[in-house]
Write an enzyme that holds these catalytic residues in place. Structure first.
Site, PDB file in Angstrom:
ATOM      1  N   SER A  27       0.830  -1.190   0.000  1.00 16.02           N
ATOM      2  CA  SER A  27       0.000   0.000   0.000  1.00 16.02           C
ATOM      3  C   SER A  27       0.878   1.260   0.000  1.00 16.02           C
ATOM      4  O   SER A  27       1.629   1.472  -0.949  1.00 16.02           O
ATOM      5  CB  SER A  27      -0.983  -0.033   1.175  1.00 16.02           C
ATOM      6  OG  SER A  27      -1.980   0.931   1.004  1.00 16.02           O
ATOM      7  N   GLU A  89      -9.383  -5.308  -5.878  1.00 20.60           N
ATOM      8  CA  GLU A  89      -8.964  -3.917  -5.721  1.00 20.60           C
ATOM      9  C   GLU A  89      -9.468  -3.069  -6.873  1.00 20.60           C
ATOM     10  O   GLU A  89      -9.197  -1.872  -6.926  1.00 20.60           O
ATOM     11  CB  GLU A  89      -7.439  -3.828  -5.614  1.00 20.60           C
ATOM     12  CG  GLU A  89      -6.939  -4.423  -4.322  1.00 20.60           C
ATOM     13  CD  GLU A  89      -5.506  -4.091  -4.042  1.00 20.60           C
ATOM     14  OE1 GLU A  89      -5.210  -2.902  -3.788  1.00 20.60           O
ATOM     15  OE2 GLU A  89      -4.668  -5.017  -4.074  1.00 20.60           O
ATOM     16  N   HIS A 142      -7.468  -5.602  -0.963  1.00 18.79           N
ATOM     17  CA  HIS A 142      -6.252  -4.852  -0.631  1.00 18.79           C
ATOM     18  C   HIS A 142      -5.587  -5.395   0.637  1.00 18.79           C
ATOM     19  O   HIS A 142      -4.366  -5.472   0.716  1.00 18.79           O
ATOM     20  CB  HIS A 142      -6.614  -3.373  -0.456  1.00 18.79           C
ATOM     21  CG  HIS A 142      -5.453  -2.461  -0.270  1.00 18.79           C
ATOM     22  ND1 HIS A 142      -4.592  -2.139  -1.299  1.00 18.79           N
ATOM     23  CD2 HIS A 142      -5.006  -1.780   0.809  1.00 18.79           C
ATOM     24  CE1 HIS A 142      -3.668  -1.310  -0.856  1.00 18.79           C
ATOM     25  NE2 HIS A 142      -3.895  -1.071   0.424  1.00 18.79           N
TER      26      HIS A 142
END
Length: 160
Positions: A27, A89, A142
């Site tokens: 991330s 995602e 995610h």
């Protein structure tokens, strides 16, 4: 910090192979990995950016990418880069479809364009001598992608 403090600290305690070092991030950590690659491409040999937030701050990392592209080839080296993104995602996972706020969640997913951004970046980096792999991890979001991402990263870092 990594180059001047952490690596020397570790090298004083364990044998490190400077020709085989890896950095991993997920991330915003993945965004950090890309930024580090573009600014200090010889700091590591293997770069792993899982679900990198390329979109952050209006794609600000792309300015670093352009500077990397302008570097002489010998300064860039021959980095190996792995990027991976969870299947969910870019669309809602089945368990998310009926939750309150599903439309807003879907709009955020579509705006981040994780897999599209990673694939586009890979296409720009390959001609620059970066060995890039981009994977989409099936059935993962995610956050749920992390266990598979870590296993993938270990194979990437320790492989030939």
């Amino acid at each position: 910090f990594i180059e001047t403090e952490l690596k020397p600290f570790l090298a004083a305690r364990v044998a490190l192979d400077p020709a085989r070092q890896t950095i991993f991030g997920h991330s915003f950590g993945g965004l950090f990995v890309l930024t580090a690659l573009f600014t200090s491409p010889r700091a590591f040999t293997h770069w792993i950016a899982m679900s990198p937030s390329i979109y952050w701050e209006d794609d600000a990392v792309l300015a670093f990418e352009r500077r990397f592209a302008a570097m002489p080839a010998e300064q860039r080296g021959e980095p190996r880069l792995l990027m991976a993104v969870g299947e969910y995602e870019r669309r809602l996972a089945p368990f998310q479809r009926d939750l309150p706020g599903a439309a807003a969640r879907l709009a955020r997913l579509e705006a981040t364009r994780h897999i599209e951004n990673a694939r586009a970046m890979a296409e720009r980096l390959r001609p620059l001598g970066v060995a890039v792999t981009v994977e989409e991890i099936p059935n993962e979001t995610h956050m749920t992608m992390l266990p598979q991402a870590i296993n993938m990263a270990i194979r990437f870092a320790l492989g030939q």
